[in-house]
Design a protein around this motif. Structure first.
Motif, PDB file in Angstrom:
ATOM      1  N   GLU A   1      -3.693   4.502  -3.090  1.00 50.22           N
ATOM      2  CA  GLU A   1      -3.313   3.385  -2.101  1.00 50.22           C
ATOM      3  C   GLU A   1      -2.357   2.307  -2.527  1.00 50.22           C
TER       4      GLU A   1
ATOM      5  N   HIS B   1      -9.526  -3.171  -1.623  1.00 52.57           N
ATOM      6  CA  HIS B   1      -8.166  -2.939  -2.571  1.00 52.57           C
ATOM      7  C   HIS B   1      -8.508  -3.849  -3.656  1.00 52.57           C
TER       8      HIS B   1
ATOM      9  N   ASN C   1       0.919  -1.188  -0.049  1.00 48.78           N
ATOM     10  CA  ASN C   1       0.127   0.135  -0.208  1.00 48.78           C
ATOM     11  C   ASN C   1       0.814   1.372  -0.018  1.00 48.78           C
TER      12      ASN C   1
ATOM     13  N   ARG D   1     -10.798   3.173  -1.625  1.00 43.10           N
ATOM     14  CA  ARG D   1      -9.353   3.645  -1.218  1.00 43.10           C
ATOM     15  C   ARG D   1      -8.833   4.768  -2.295  1.00 43.10           C
ATOM     16  N   THR D   2      -8.822   4.442  -3.543  1.00 44.69           N
ATOM     17  CA  THR D   2      -8.092   5.333  -4.671  1.00 44.69           C
ATOM     18  C   THR D   2      -9.304   6.009  -5.473  1.00 44.69           C
TER      19      THR D   2
ATOM     20  N   SER E   1       1.977   6.657  -2.167  1.00 45.48           N
ATOM     21  CA  SER E   1       0.443   6.710  -1.958  1.00 45.48           C
ATOM     22  C   SER E   1       0.061   8.197  -1.297  1.00 45.48           C
TER      23      SER E   1
ATOM     24  N   PHE F   1      -2.659   8.233   1.030  1.00 44.48           N
ATOM     25  CA  PHE F   1      -3.661   7.306   1.635  1.00 44.48           C
ATOM     26  C   PHE F   1      -5.159   8.468   2.195  1.00 44.48           C
TER      27      PHE F   1
END
Length: 196
Positions: A111, A159, A64, A130-131, A76, A78
């Motif tokens: 991430e 993910h 990550n 997350r992304t 990343s 986050f």
């Protein structure tokens, strides 16, 4: 890799995490040590370590940390503040080893290899939990590779690497219920040997 020295469930940022159900630290350490031993002794991999930091229990999930391609590292960004504190430590680690760092804008969430997986020259990128999808274009432009965006619709598969894993340039396994219908079509059209 990062030794899980401080690993534990200190917050809840996905459906699997529950502060009331802690991980067994000695088991986690044994599993990590066995994985490292298999990588080094069985497969002959050279493994370098990033130092674990107090109050950063998820640093052990080093995939990550960002996306690495050749000598270029995209750190990343986050989504959760609990993990964002890891960013400077991972970026510094790569910078000290001579990698070129290409940071994304601070208001973009990404991430790393949790949501970015190469299959040959194709880069599959997950988004939603997350992304941000808007990072996909930037990453494709930085790396000069074709990008295939996949929407993750199931919160238990937050993910991309929890639901899709390439094996070489033409094969991958995947969990169909993690993706929206368009993403399933993208996978079927671009992965010759796609195994549910």
């Amino acid at each position: 890799m990062c030794r899980p020295t401080f690993y534990g469930i200190e917050y809840q940022i996905n459906p699997w995490m529950d502060i009331r159900r802690q991980a067994d630290h000695s088991t986690a350490m044994q599993q990590w040590s066995m994985l490292r031993k298999v990588l080094t002794d069985v497969f002959g991999a050279h493994v370098e370590l990033v130092r674990a930091r107090p109050s950063m229990p998820d640093m052990g999930f080093t995939a990550n940390a960002g996306l690495l391609r050749g000598d270029l590292f995209i750190p990343s960004r986050f989504r959760y503040k609990e993990r964002a504190v890891e960013e400077p430590f991972f970026a510094s680690w790569f910078l000290r080893r001579g990698y070129k760092i290409r940071p994304l804008p601070t208001d973009h969430h990404f991430e790393g290899e949790g949501d970015a997986l190469f299959m040959g020259e194709k880069l599959f990128l997950g988004y939603f939990h997350r992304t941000d999808i808007r990072t996909h274009f930037l990453i494709g432009e930085i790396l000069e590779v074709p990008v295939f965006s996949l929407e993750l619709v199931n919160p238990y598969f937050y993910h991309l690497d929890t639901a899709f894993m390439p094996f070489g340039p033409e094969s991958a396994i995947y969990y169909p219920k993690a993706f929206d219908p368009y993403s399933l079509r993208v996978l079927r059209e671009n992965v010759p040997d796609l195994i549910p």
